[in-house]
Design a protein around this motif. Sequence first.
Motif, PDB file in Angstrom:
ATOM      1  N   PRO A  35       0.807  -1.236   0.000  1.00  0.00           N
ATOM      2  CA  PRO A  35       0.000   0.000   0.000  1.00  0.00           C
ATOM      3  C   PRO A  35       0.832   1.275   0.000  1.00  0.00           C
ATOM      4  O   PRO A  35       0.375   2.310  -0.484  1.00  0.00           O
ATOM      5  CB  PRO A  35      -0.840  -0.118   1.279  1.00  0.00           C
ATOM      6  N   GLU A  36       2.053   1.209   0.513  1.00  0.00           N
ATOM      7  CA  GLU A  36       2.858   2.431   0.627  1.00  0.00           C
ATOM      8  C   GLU A  36       3.770   2.665  -0.568  1.00  0.00           C
ATOM      9  O   GLU A  36       4.424   3.708  -0.660  1.00  0.00           O
ATOM     10  CB  GLU A  36       3.706   2.375   1.909  1.00  0.00           C
ATOM     11  N   ALA A  37       3.849   1.701  -1.472  1.00  0.00           N
ATOM     12  CA  ALA A  37       4.766   1.853  -2.610  1.00  0.00           C
ATOM     13  C   ALA A  37       4.147   2.728  -3.685  1.00  0.00           C
ATOM     14  O   ALA A  37       2.923   2.771  -3.866  1.00  0.00           O
ATOM     15  CB  ALA A  37       5.109   0.486  -3.183  1.00  0.00           C
ATOM     16  N   GLU A  54      -7.597  -0.580  -4.785  1.00  0.00           N
ATOM     17  CA  GLU A  54      -7.974   0.289  -3.666  1.00  0.00           C
ATOM     18  C   GLU A  54      -7.461  -0.204  -2.321  1.00  0.00           C
ATOM     19  O   GLU A  54      -7.234   0.572  -1.391  1.00  0.00           O
ATOM     20  CB  GLU A  54      -9.499   0.437  -3.612  1.00  0.00           C
ATOM     21  N   ASP A  55      -7.277  -1.512  -2.226  1.00  0.00           N
ATOM     22  CA  ASP A  55      -6.815  -2.079  -0.954  1.00  0.00           C
ATOM     23  C   ASP A  55      -5.288  -2.124  -0.845  1.00  0.00           C
ATOM     24  O   ASP A  55      -4.743  -2.756   0.061  1.00  0.00           O
ATOM     25  CB  ASP A  55      -7.381  -3.498  -0.777  1.00  0.00           C
ATOM     26  N   GLY A  56      -4.594  -1.487  -1.798  1.00  0.00           N
ATOM     27  CA  GLY A  56      -3.133  -1.472  -1.733  1.00  0.00           C
ATOM     28  C   GLY A  56      -2.481  -2.697  -2.347  1.00  0.00           C
ATOM     29  O   GLY A  56      -1.277  -2.888  -2.233  1.00  0.00           O
ATOM     30  N   THR A  57      -3.299  -3.532  -2.993  1.00  0.00           N
ATOM     31  CA  THR A  57      -2.769  -4.719  -3.660  1.00  0.00           C
ATOM     32  C   THR A  57      -2.453  -4.406  -5.117  1.00  0.00           C
ATOM     33  O   THR A  57      -3.290  -3.843  -5.825  1.00  0.00           O
ATOM     34  CB  THR A  57      -3.799  -5.870  -3.609  1.00  0.00           C
ATOM     35  N   VAL A  59      26.613  -2.214   9.538  1.00  0.00           N
ATOM     36  CA  VAL A  59      26.286  -1.114   8.629  1.00  0.00           C
ATOM     37  C   VAL A  59      25.590  -1.701   7.400  1.00  0.00           C
ATOM     38  O   VAL A  59      26.137  -2.569   6.718  1.00  0.00           O
ATOM     39  CB  VAL A  59      27.554  -0.366   8.172  1.00  0.00           C
ATOM     40  N   PHE A  60      24.378  -1.245   7.153  1.00  0.00           N
ATOM     41  CA  PHE A  60      23.663  -1.621   5.940  1.00  0.00           C
ATOM     42  C   PHE A  60      23.669  -0.428   4.986  1.00  0.00           C
ATOM     43  O   PHE A  60      23.638   0.731   5.428  1.00  0.00           O
ATOM     44  CB  PHE A  60      22.215  -2.006   6.253  1.00  0.00           C
ATOM     45  N   LYS A  61      23.683  -0.725   3.701  1.00  0.00           N
ATOM     46  CA  LYS A  61      23.730   0.351   2.707  1.00  0.00           C
ATOM     47  C   LYS A  61      23.026  -0.164   1.469  1.00  0.00           C
ATOM     48  O   LYS A  61      23.326  -1.261   0.998  1.00  0.00           O
ATOM     49  CB  LYS A  61      25.203   0.637   2.391  1.00  0.00           C
ATOM     50  N   ILE A  62      22.115   0.615   0.933  1.00  0.00           N
ATOM     51  CA  ILE A  62      21.426   0.166  -0.276  1.00  0.00           C
ATOM     52  C   ILE A  62      21.005   1.368  -1.106  1.00  0.00           C
ATOM     53  O   ILE A  62      20.603   2.403  -0.566  1.00  0.00           O
ATOM     54  CB  ILE A  62      20.218  -0.741   0.061  1.00  0.00           C
ATOM     55  N   LYS A  63      21.120   1.239  -2.404  1.00  0.00           N
ATOM     56  CA  LYS A  63      20.745   2.342  -3.288  1.00  0.00           C
ATOM     57  C   LYS A  63      19.279   2.193  -3.664  1.00  0.00           C
ATOM     58  O   LYS A  63      18.873   1.165  -4.213  1.00  0.00           O
ATOM     59  CB  LYS A  63      21.623   2.353  -4.541  1.00  0.00           C
ATOM     60  N   ALA A  64      18.493   3.199  -3.350  1.00  0.00           N
ATOM     61  CA  ALA A  64      17.061   3.156  -3.637  1.00  0.00           C
ATOM     62  C   ALA A  64      16.559   4.580  -3.785  1.00  0.00           C
ATOM     63  O   ALA A  64      15.792   5.082  -2.966  1.00  0.00           O
ATOM     64  CB  ALA A  64      16.320   2.426  -2.514  1.00  0.00           C
ATOM     65  N   PRO A  65      17.005   5.260  -4.855  1.00  0.00           N
ATOM     66  CA  PRO A  65      16.705   6.697  -4.973  1.00  0.00           C
ATOM     67  C   PRO A  65      15.217   7.007  -5.050  1.00  0.00           C
ATOM     68  O   PRO A  65      14.792   8.091  -4.650  1.00  0.00           O
ATOM     69  CB  PRO A  65      17.421   7.106  -6.271  1.00  0.00           C
ATOM     70  N   GLU A  66      14.423   6.049  -5.517  1.00  0.00           N
ATOM     71  CA  GLU A  66      12.988   6.332  -5.702  1.00  0.00           C
ATOM     72  C   GLU A  66      12.141   5.955  -4.496  1.00  0.00           C
ATOM     73  O   GLU A  66      10.943   6.217  -4.466  1.00  0.00           O
ATOM     74  CB  GLU A  66      12.468   5.587  -6.937  1.00  0.00           C
ATOM     75  N   ALA A  67      12.739   5.279  -3.507  1.00  0.00           N
ATOM     76  CA  ALA A  67      11.946   4.826  -2.361  1.00  0.00           C
ATOM     77  C   ALA A  67      11.732   5.973  -1.376  1.00  0.00           C
ATOM     78  O   ALA A  67      12.558   6.882  -1.247  1.00  0.00           O
ATOM     79  CB  ALA A  67      12.642   3.666  -1.660  1.00  0.00           C
ATOM     80  N   ALA A  68      10.590   5.936  -0.680  1.00  0.00           N
ATOM     81  CA  ALA A  68      10.275   6.989   0.286  1.00  0.00           C
ATOM     82  C   ALA A  68      10.728   6.601   1.689  1.00  0.00           C
ATOM     83  O   ALA A  68      10.964   7.466   2.528  1.00  0.00           O
ATOM     84  CB  ALA A  68       8.769   7.260   0.275  1.00  0.00           C
ATOM     85  N   LYS A  69      10.836   5.306   1.941  1.00  0.00           N
ATOM     86  CA  LYS A  69      11.208   4.845   3.285  1.00  0.00           C
ATOM     87  C   LYS A  69      11.862   3.468   3.172  1.00  0.00           C
ATOM     88  O   LYS A  69      11.305   2.570   2.528  1.00  0.00           O
ATOM     89  CB  LYS A  69       9.943   4.746   4.148  1.00  0.00           C
ATOM     90  N   VAL A  70      13.029   3.325   3.754  1.00  0.00           N
ATOM     91  CA  VAL A  70      13.704   2.027   3.723  1.00  0.00           C
ATOM     92  C   VAL A  70      14.135   1.677   5.139  1.00  0.00           C
ATOM     93  O   VAL A  70      14.657   2.518   5.876  1.00  0.00           O
ATOM     94  CB  VAL A  70      14.920   2.047   2.766  1.00  0.00           C
ATOM     95  N   VAL A 110      13.073  -3.655   4.285  1.00  0.00           N
ATOM     96  CA  VAL A 110      11.684  -3.217   4.138  1.00  0.00           C
ATOM     97  C   VAL A 110      11.672  -1.966   3.258  1.00  0.00           C
ATOM     98  O   VAL A 110      12.175  -0.911   3.653  1.00  0.00           O
ATOM     99  CB  VAL A 110      11.032  -2.917   5.508  1.00  0.00           C
ATOM    100  N   ILE A 111      11.160  -2.134   2.039  1.00  0.00           N
ATOM    101  CA  ILE A 111      11.125  -1.017   1.095  1.00  0.00           C
ATOM    102  C   ILE A 111       9.698  -0.491   1.005  1.00  0.00           C
ATOM    103  O   ILE A 111       8.789  -1.222   0.586  1.00  0.00           O
ATOM    104  CB  ILE A 111      11.577  -1.458  -0.308  1.00  0.00           C
ATOM    105  N   ASP A 112       9.500   0.711   1.416  1.00  0.00           N
ATOM    106  CA  ASP A 112       8.165   1.301   1.424  1.00  0.00           C
ATOM    107  C   ASP A 112       7.119   0.327   1.961  1.00  0.00           C
ATOM    108  O   ASP A 112       6.065   0.102   1.358  1.00  0.00           O
ATOM    109  CB  ASP A 112       7.793   1.822   0.029  1.00  0.00           C
ATOM    110  N   GLY A 113       7.474  -0.268   3.077  1.00  0.00           N
ATOM    111  CA  GLY A 113       6.520  -1.110   3.805  1.00  0.00           C
ATOM    112  C   GLY A 113       6.496  -2.570   3.405  1.00  0.00           C
ATOM    113  O   GLY A 113       5.839  -3.377   4.055  1.00  0.00           O
TER     114      GLY A 113
END
Lengths: 392, 392
Positions: free
Chosen positions: A70-72, A89-92, B64-75, B110-113
């Motif tokens: 849902p958050e992507a 609509e359910d984030g799927t 230390v974790f490191k990952i490239k994810a320029p388009e993600a809002a939350k990792v 966890v990429i955008d949830g």
Amino acid sequence: MSKFLELHNINIGLTVGVFFFLNFATVKAQGSISQTQQELLGVPAQTNIRNAKYPQILQDNRVVFKIKAPEAAKVQIDLGKRYDMTKGEDGTWTVTTDVINKGFNYYSLVIDGVAVADPASETFYGMGRMASGIEIPNKEGDFYALNNVPHGDIRIKHYFSKATNSWREMYVYTPPGYEKATEKYPVLYLLHGGGEDQRGWATQGKANLILDNLIAENKVKPMVIAMLDGNLPNAGGIAGFNENALKAFENELKMGVIPFVESNFRVATDAKNRALAGLSMGGLQTLYAGIKNSDMFSGIGVLSSGWWANNPDLSEPQYEFMKKNVGKINSNLKEFWISMGGKEDIAFENCKIMMGKFDQMGIKYRYSEYPGGHSWPVWRHDLFAFAPLLFQ
Amino acid sequence: MSKFLELHNINIGLTVGVFFFLNFATVKAQGSISQTQQELLGVPAQTNIRNAKYPQILQDNRVVFKIKAPEAAKVQIDLGKRYDMTKGEDGTWTVTTDVINKGFNYYSLVIDGVAVADPASETFYGMGRMASGIEIPNKEGDFYALNNVPHGDIRIKHYFSKATNSWREMYVYTPPGYEKATEKYPVLYLLHGGGEDQRGWATQGKANLILDNLIAENKVKPMVIAMLDGNLPNAGGIAGFNENALKAFENELKMGVIPFVESNFRVATDAKNRALAGLSMGGLQTLYAGIKNSDMFSGIGVLSSGWWANNPDLSEPQYEFMKKNVGKINSNLKEFWISMGGKEDIAFENCKIMMGKFDQMGIKYRYSEYPGGHSWPVWRHDLFAFAPLLFQ
């Protein structure tokens, strides 16, 4: 955890965070989610993890993917071609792909631009990382099915290599009855492609099932298959792409692998009973080490590979060596097998040029083509076609 | 692919999309990226895929974790505790964790949830899916290190089970020298936890290395270990969580697993030479099938488990059965081993209540505690401590 389960509609009734041990009081039975007609037409892929309903394969081999995110902002499936998924609509997110090639296909889930393995599928070491794979049913794939025939083993072996001065791992197939027999078996040394490792032929390749089935039909000489790790440490790059790396592989083969196999398995130890084959990068390693040491092998197999036409620094010395040793190579190698996944195989042009050179200098080989490109379905079929020609 | 490689600073000079076979002309050597001092202090985890620089373990076992994810809002990194990663200007996310437990730890990216396996690490079947694992160095972990000692095999075996009427898979450890010996070995039947499968003890558990090391020091009777798949089809839920599922496991053990092992391996076939053990869910299966059939085993091991105090419908009939058979159980089981990962183990309370009942009814057992909670570092140590007590 529960998020993951919801994600894939896994119906095992878990609601707690710690998976190993469940407090019975918190376990609730959940009814299975009512299915739409589309869902009823598809079946979960064989490569799905237990109980995952998606990906689902439709009767025409299109595939339905479904994942809750849902958050992507953007979710895709990458099967070579990238498919944009559509958010409900359910984030799927869902998508139905085009018709997918029969047999094994690598794929990735791409979440907001990051390519990862799909948590709904088994992972396979390929493309240089743990990647998702999807097995598409194949009516002509009975030769690699788990049939009701005697089965050999896959053995995971640690060995200390004098060539690399380190512990290494190989997967070894022993044929059904190996334990109780007294005969000495021939050995096929078998190599994966770039970005893969010793696990490739046993998992993506189903080499054990292919041999089990061939042996059950008496179509192949029972053999041991040593599935090697073709990645060499400190070889100055991926093995196969420069002379040092190729030499490092040759060293490992002669000082590490073969002595280990011949002293730890009940196998014959003469050239007549040794073969070497590999796909793609492994095909280059085979061309290099197999031809340079043709007195050690009676058969070699080069799958979806070929010396690079545009890298004469590497290929010319090989051709020079072969020119000087045509007679020896032809007489040593009872079977020199070259195969290609049709014109759509990315190695097609290089291979054609190489075979032209072989023709010019009088090197004998057998050429085989099976459509499907540069892919595991082709290589499975290659092993099926090639193995019966060995050790005759 | 190239995106993935950039993501993890993998220095193998690949720029093409198809990984298997590289056109030499497109391969460019890339210098390794200059490292900051922090990076120099850390080392890539043993569980990283080849050439991945991150995750990196610092000297104090922070990671230390490191990952490239320029388009993600939350990792985030989920190691039981969730760590928010911080985005740099170049789209690279980083985080340094707290000190992580020594030995094997599951984790997720966890990429955008969406919780997925980290493409930089090997994956392990756990938590009901292919999950990432990170191995933290452990000075006291020499007992599971790959040492310079003789090594047994892990064999991947297909077998057709009459109990489930289906093909199933088990992983079998055979001790060093098994091939050439003539003796009949005892067998330990060993079970994983919920959300895991037959691969767990061989990969997360390193059972083979633990036994190799114990055998090299003459501390254990050389044995075969049959690592079972405790997940049963159509058992009405995860095995271990209702009577039907437990019965289905007992059936599979008696009609599927044991007959297969005893007719396909050179093993002794009497109770004196059979043991059964399992962790968490597998501990419940062991309690059920092992105690009900105590005449078949000389030893059982229950790791981080125990009948649920709050599920008397399931546990009371077990206690009733035991009460009626105290003498028989005590005389059959030469070793009844119960272990716990300290007070922080989620099974601690249930186990304590269970042992109280055992004490009341006079059931003999040995209790062992090793700190670390409900986790693989504890279970590795459990196997190390328990195996030497068997078959004496």
